[in-house]
Design an enzyme around this catalytic site. Sequence first.
Site, PDB file in Angstrom:
ATOM      1  N   GLU A 151      38.861  26.201  35.191  1.00 58.48           N
ATOM      2  CA  GLU A 151      37.549  26.804  35.424  1.00 58.48           C
ATOM      3  C   GLU A 151      37.089  27.481  34.143  1.00 58.48           C
ATOM      4  O   GLU A 151      37.879  27.741  33.235  1.00 58.48           O
ATOM      5  CB  GLU A 151      37.622  27.869  36.530  1.00 58.48           C
ATOM      6  CG  GLU A 151      38.095  27.384  37.877  1.00 58.48           C
ATOM      7  CD  GLU A 151      38.257  28.549  38.858  1.00 58.48           C
ATOM      8  OE1 GLU A 151      37.341  29.390  38.947  1.00 58.48           O
ATOM      9  OE2 GLU A 151      39.309  28.628  39.507  1.00 58.48           O
ATOM     10  N   LYS A 173      35.915  30.749  32.051  1.00 56.05           N
ATOM     11  CA  LYS A 173      36.140  32.197  32.090  1.00 56.05           C
ATOM     12  C   LYS A 173      34.832  32.875  31.720  1.00 56.05           C
ATOM     13  O   LYS A 173      34.359  32.756  30.584  1.00 56.05           O
ATOM     14  CB  LYS A 173      37.252  32.617  31.118  1.00 56.05           C
ATOM     15  CG  LYS A 173      37.629  34.084  31.279  1.00 56.05           C
ATOM     16  CD  LYS A 173      38.730  34.497  30.356  1.00 56.05           C
ATOM     17  CE  LYS A 173      39.222  35.901  30.716  1.00 56.05           C
ATOM     18  NZ  LYS A 173      38.152  36.885  30.885  1.00 56.05           N
ATOM     19  N   ARG A 200      35.665  41.630  36.447  1.00 61.44           N
ATOM     20  CA  ARG A 200      36.411  41.155  37.610  1.00 61.44           C
ATOM     21  C   ARG A 200      36.189  42.130  38.765  1.00 61.44           C
ATOM     22  O   ARG A 200      36.358  43.348  38.616  1.00 61.44           O
ATOM     23  CB  ARG A 200      37.897  41.110  37.239  1.00 61.44           C
ATOM     24  CG  ARG A 200      38.831  40.681  38.367  1.00 61.44           C
ATOM     25  CD  ARG A 200      38.950  39.201  38.440  1.00 61.44           C
ATOM     26  NE  ARG A 200      39.958  38.792  39.414  1.00 61.44           N
ATOM     27  CZ  ARG A 200      41.247  38.628  39.128  1.00 61.44           C
ATOM     28  NH1 ARG A 200      41.700  38.853  37.899  1.00 61.44           N
ATOM     29  NH2 ARG A 200      42.083  38.212  40.070  1.00 61.44           N
ATOM     30  N   GLU A 249      33.802  37.141  39.682  1.00 63.15           N
ATOM     31  CA  GLU A 249      33.254  37.756  38.468  1.00 63.15           C
ATOM     32  C   GLU A 249      31.867  38.288  38.766  1.00 63.15           C
ATOM     33  O   GLU A 249      31.000  37.549  39.277  1.00 63.15           O
ATOM     34  CB  GLU A 249      33.189  36.727  37.340  1.00 63.15           C
ATOM     35  CG  GLU A 249      33.102  37.325  35.960  1.00 63.15           C
ATOM     36  CD  GLU A 249      34.447  37.793  35.427  1.00 63.15           C
ATOM     37  OE1 GLU A 249      34.456  38.422  34.354  1.00 63.15           O
ATOM     38  OE2 GLU A 249      35.484  37.525  36.071  1.00 63.15           O
TER      39      GLU A 249
END
Length: 542
Positions: A223, A225, A230, A270
């Site tokens: 995936e 970033k 977070r 995120e």
Amino acid sequence: MIRFAGLLDRLIFTPGRNAKVRILTDYFREAPDPERGWAVAAITRDLDIKTIKAGQIKQLVYTRVDGALFDMSHDYVGDLAEAAALIWPEKPGQNYVPTLTDAVETLNGVTRTEALEVVERWFDALDASGRWALIKLATGGLRIGVAARLVKVALAEYGGKPVQEIEELWHGLKPPYLSLFSWLEGGEKPASAAAAPFRPVMLSHPIEEADKPKIDLAEMSAEWKWDGIRVQAVREGDERRVYSRTGDDIGGAFPDILAAMPFDAAIDGELLVFDPHVRDRFAVRPFNDLQQRLNRKTVSQKMMKSHPAFIRAYDLLWLEGEDLRPLPFEERRARLEGLLLREHRASPDGDERFDLSEVVDLPDWDALATARANPPLDAIEGVMLKRRSSVYVPGRPKGEWWKWKREPFLVDAVMMYAQRGHGKRSSYYSDYTFGVWKDAENGRELVPVGKAYHGFTDEELRKIDKYVRDNTIARYGPVRSVRADEDKGLVLEIAFEGLGRSTRHKSGVAMRFPRVSRLRWDKPSREADTIETLEAMLPEEA
């Protein structure tokens, strides 16, 4: 207060993480209830005393000390609590020294006027260290380099319990944590009183060259970033929360996220900000835009409209009463896809604030390296690898999740201002504002582009501090302006993670996570970078 002040002194002047944990566990053994619980609340900043403000402390000192003298002392020291604690002239006769419990319970039970009278008597009884601790406690300014999670780690070590259990209980506990300490000492475990609890996060390891042979890419899911923060979004019944990765409840700054949680679930993802004017509803804006909404207790409707937040979801930890963490990542991911698709169908035109993190096809290291260096969007800071069979466990298990971030940006900048640090650095100029060259009407001038306070050793700090003192051209309280022109100046190589436009800075740009990479004693200041260099690094406008 004497024991509490001694604890703070030891924590401030002890550098190692493990050493700080030992100091805390020793304190938990020595201090009685409820003192140790109030200490925990103070250090984790979960203690709120409303009767004393910093301005009142200043006015109180003025009653004993000439105002001009105190103002000069405050300017030199740079910290109100330290200056007040050191300069306070005691009056003999007051010999009752308050305990930490006395301070908390008394100040929370009196009016502001009464509180100031009490503090004045306590100042006379305490020494300078005790006065400093009392001021920090009362005004909420207790920052001693100890994170809330480190305190939880110390509590876990003290009681021989997994820190994850304490983290999951934390938001259902109240100071002074009597039930927590009872459990840690062999009593009954407190019931989980908080709905929508925080679940300790699973973290990744950075990929080093030596790690590549150990990673079987066929077993991994890749995936992007994203350059956000977070978070964990949790709803259970009527309770809705947004947690940071360390378990802090930040939902007050994101009511738009809280209002858009129709599911009973715990989603890991995120937190990002999207551009409301772009057709793609989740067109990610730079981190600098997200930063406008962080660290706020409340947020205005105007801010929510101009900086709408959303969560790019990549894991599902709990769903409608079922703990999914023991399941393989591949299965959790499928359940997450189904949940978000179901909610999208239920409200296709609604105010959705969750979307799914994309799985990307990166079959080999060459493809990964290319994607890492040239991501499709500037808001991407690298790639993630997750083992499809991995269960969700707290901490940083080796070999399960990996991150491969882009190399940091580097520029050479010139130090312009230096400010005194805090704690053990309070005697050194350790916070540096730096700038780059810009063409002006009468030649080139330096414009500030950032501030850094780490990235150098203690030995380098002493050398920089001497340079600041030897090259000061003006003083502004705890800040010094140093000589910085084309003929003389200290060049700092600055590493940073990203760049965004900013109306707050004269340069028009703001750096993400700047730190000193190297001291360029060898480089003439005139050869430092220009604003054009930084502008070329800015992400393309949407």
